[in-house]
Scaffold this active site. Structure first.
Site, PDB file in Angstrom:
ATOM      1  N   HIS A 144      66.687  -5.911 115.612  1.00 45.40           N
ATOM      2  CA  HIS A 144      66.361  -5.759 114.190  1.00 45.40           C
ATOM      3  C   HIS A 144      66.983  -6.943 113.435  1.00 45.40           C
ATOM      4  O   HIS A 144      67.929  -6.783 112.668  1.00 45.40           O
ATOM      5  CB  HIS A 144      66.899  -4.433 113.671  1.00 45.40           C
ATOM      6  CG  HIS A 144      66.280  -3.960 112.392  1.00 45.40           C
ATOM      7  ND1 HIS A 144      65.378  -4.721 111.657  1.00 45.40           N
ATOM      8  CD2 HIS A 144      66.439  -2.796 111.684  1.00 45.40           C
ATOM      9  CE1 HIS A 144      65.005  -4.059 110.589  1.00 45.40           C
ATOM     10  NE2 HIS A 144      65.633  -2.884 110.584  1.00 45.40           N
ATOM     11  N   ASP A 248      74.715   4.069 111.788  1.00 47.21           N
ATOM     12  CA  ASP A 248      73.267   4.168 111.660  1.00 47.21           C
ATOM     13  C   ASP A 248      72.871   5.560 112.127  1.00 47.21           C
ATOM     14  O   ASP A 248      73.726   6.353 112.544  1.00 47.21           O
ATOM     15  CB  ASP A 248      72.595   3.066 112.505  1.00 47.21           C
ATOM     16  CG  ASP A 248      71.089   2.963 112.282  1.00 47.21           C
ATOM     17  OD1 ASP A 248      70.596   3.532 111.292  1.00 47.21           O
ATOM     18  OD2 ASP A 248      70.413   2.317 113.097  1.00 47.21           O
ATOM     19  N   CYS A 288      72.318   0.983 107.228  1.00 44.08           N
ATOM     20  CA  CYS A 288      71.017   0.356 106.962  1.00 44.08           C
ATOM     21  C   CYS A 288      70.007   1.308 106.352  1.00 44.08           C
ATOM     22  O   CYS A 288      68.948   0.860 105.881  1.00 44.08           O
ATOM     23  CB  CYS A 288      70.470  -0.286 108.233  1.00 44.08           C
ATOM     24  SG  CYS A 288      70.039   0.885 109.533  1.00 44.08           S
ATOM     25  N   ARG A 315      67.889  -6.796 101.720  1.00 44.28           N
ATOM     26  CA  ARG A 315      66.771  -6.920 102.646  1.00 44.28           C
ATOM     27  C   ARG A 315      65.680  -7.822 102.063  1.00 44.28           C
ATOM     28  O   ARG A 315      64.977  -8.526 102.804  1.00 44.28           O
ATOM     29  CB  ARG A 315      66.189  -5.547 102.971  1.00 44.28           C
ATOM     30  CG  ARG A 315      67.006  -4.725 103.960  1.00 44.28           C
ATOM     31  CD  ARG A 315      67.071  -5.366 105.343  1.00 44.28           C
ATOM     32  NE  ARG A 315      65.754  -5.597 105.894  1.00 44.28           N
ATOM     33  CZ  ARG A 315      65.038  -4.676 106.535  1.00 44.28           C
ATOM     34  NH1 ARG A 315      65.539  -3.473 106.747  1.00 44.28           N
ATOM     35  NH2 ARG A 315      63.841  -4.967 107.005  1.00 44.28           N
TER      36      ARG A 315
END
Length: 337
Positions: A144, A248, A288, A315
């Site tokens: 990612h 996460d 995230c 982002r």
């Protein structure tokens, strides 16, 4: 998978490990650069950047749903004057009546780049093999990279890290502690942190191990940059003295069937007062998103140490940086130094 295809002029963005330390630093610097432009809201800067891809199209091939990835990608494309085209799994023939090869050849012939958010790393590799335009990995089961660019931008902003100290061990006093699963996010984030000289400690539950390819690469980078890289199954040990605590989801998209077994396996891995008590007093918390309560308690997630919403906003600038480097500058990092 190399970021470079058989065509020497075409470069894809697949993972952070495919970049040199200097190239990754440039990606973060470009993200910071575009954030400054975006926040300043100066018409001349907006106009000059808007002309870079004016009249072109950026394709978003998404076989997995998203919030931050879709919004940031479409926003970044619009910033450069391109028309974003969202192609979800219900919108095109990919994998239904048409092969990956046929779809890739057709889509890449009409667009300036493809952001791909897919299930398998093999799907990213297939796209890269046959595409005539840059593929930007927006998530697969192994990597990612856009999240890693965003995360390191967030960290340098909050800790006043000097990117110029790269390769000199100047940032190694900062420890990033990951508490959770061994997944695509930490695969790229750990490499990204080490490339900028930050030390990394990863705590996963017993029975869950990091990808050996990532571990081998991480050890090499850590030694080169004067940082430390640690793997443990002890969440308290990893959290001790940490400047940044990160987690996460414990149950990834598509793994909902195994939720109860996963939650039992991850008992003791929620980031809460017990873990933050042993971290640096000025620690920051990152995630995230989307977030679930089993991963982090409300008092930490919404508390004064949390920077999750700054992280989410970044982002956008990570996507801008990727377009700028891999599309408008055709992967020529040195031109941007």
């Amino acid at each position: 998978m190399s970021t470079t295809t058989s065509s020497s002029s075409l470069r894809h963005f697949v993972s952070i490990k495919d970049l040199s330390d200097e190239e990754f630093k440039i990606l973060v610097q470009r993200a910071q650069h575009f954030k400054n432009i975006f926040k300043a809201n100066k018409t001349n800067d907006f106009q000059s950047n808007h002309l870079k891809l004016l009249g072109k199209t950026v394709a978003l091939i998404f076989t997995k749903r998203s919030t931050r990835t879709r919004i940031s990608t479409e926003g970044a494309a619009a910033f450069f004057g391109a028309q974003p085209m969202f192609l979800g799994k219900e919108d095109i023939q990919l994998g239904v009546n048409e092969s990956f090869y046929d779809t890739t050849k057709v889509v890449s012939s009409m667009v300036s780049c493809i952001f791909a958010r897919v299930n398998r790393h093999e799907d990213i590799q297939a796209l890269c093999k046959d595409s005539s335009v840059p593929i930007i990995n927006s998530l697969c089961d192994k990597f990612h990279p856009l999240q890693a660019v965003c995360d390191l931008l967030t960290i340098i902003e909050n800790f006043d890290i000097s990117l110029d100290s790269l390769n000199k061990g100047g940032n190694s006093k900062l420890k990033v502690a990951w508490i959770g699963d061994a997944n695509n996010v930490i695969n790229d984030m750990s490499i990204a942190c080490l490339k900028l000289g930050l030390s990394v400690s990863i705590a996963t539950p017993p029975g869950i191990e990091m990808d050996s390819e990532i571990v081998n690469e991480a050890n090499v980078i850590a030694e080169r940059n004067g940082a430390t890289f640690e793997l443990t199954h002890d969440s308290l040990k990893a959290s001790t003295g940490a400047s940044i605590l990160v987690t996460d989801t414990f149950v990834s998209m598509g793994e909902e069937f195994a939720k109860q077994a996963k939650l039992k396996q991850f008992e003791g891995f929620q980031i809460n007062k017990e873990l933050t008590a042993v971290a640096d007093p000025n620690f920051k918390f990152m995630h995230c998103l989307p977030r679930h309560n089993e991963e982090v308690s409300d008092d930490v997630f919404y508390g004064e140490h949390s920077i999750v919403f700054e992280e989410a906003e970044n982002r956008l600038y990570a996507a801008m940086s990727a377009i700028d480097v891999f599309v408008t500058n055709k992967g020529d990092f040195m031109h941007l130094k």
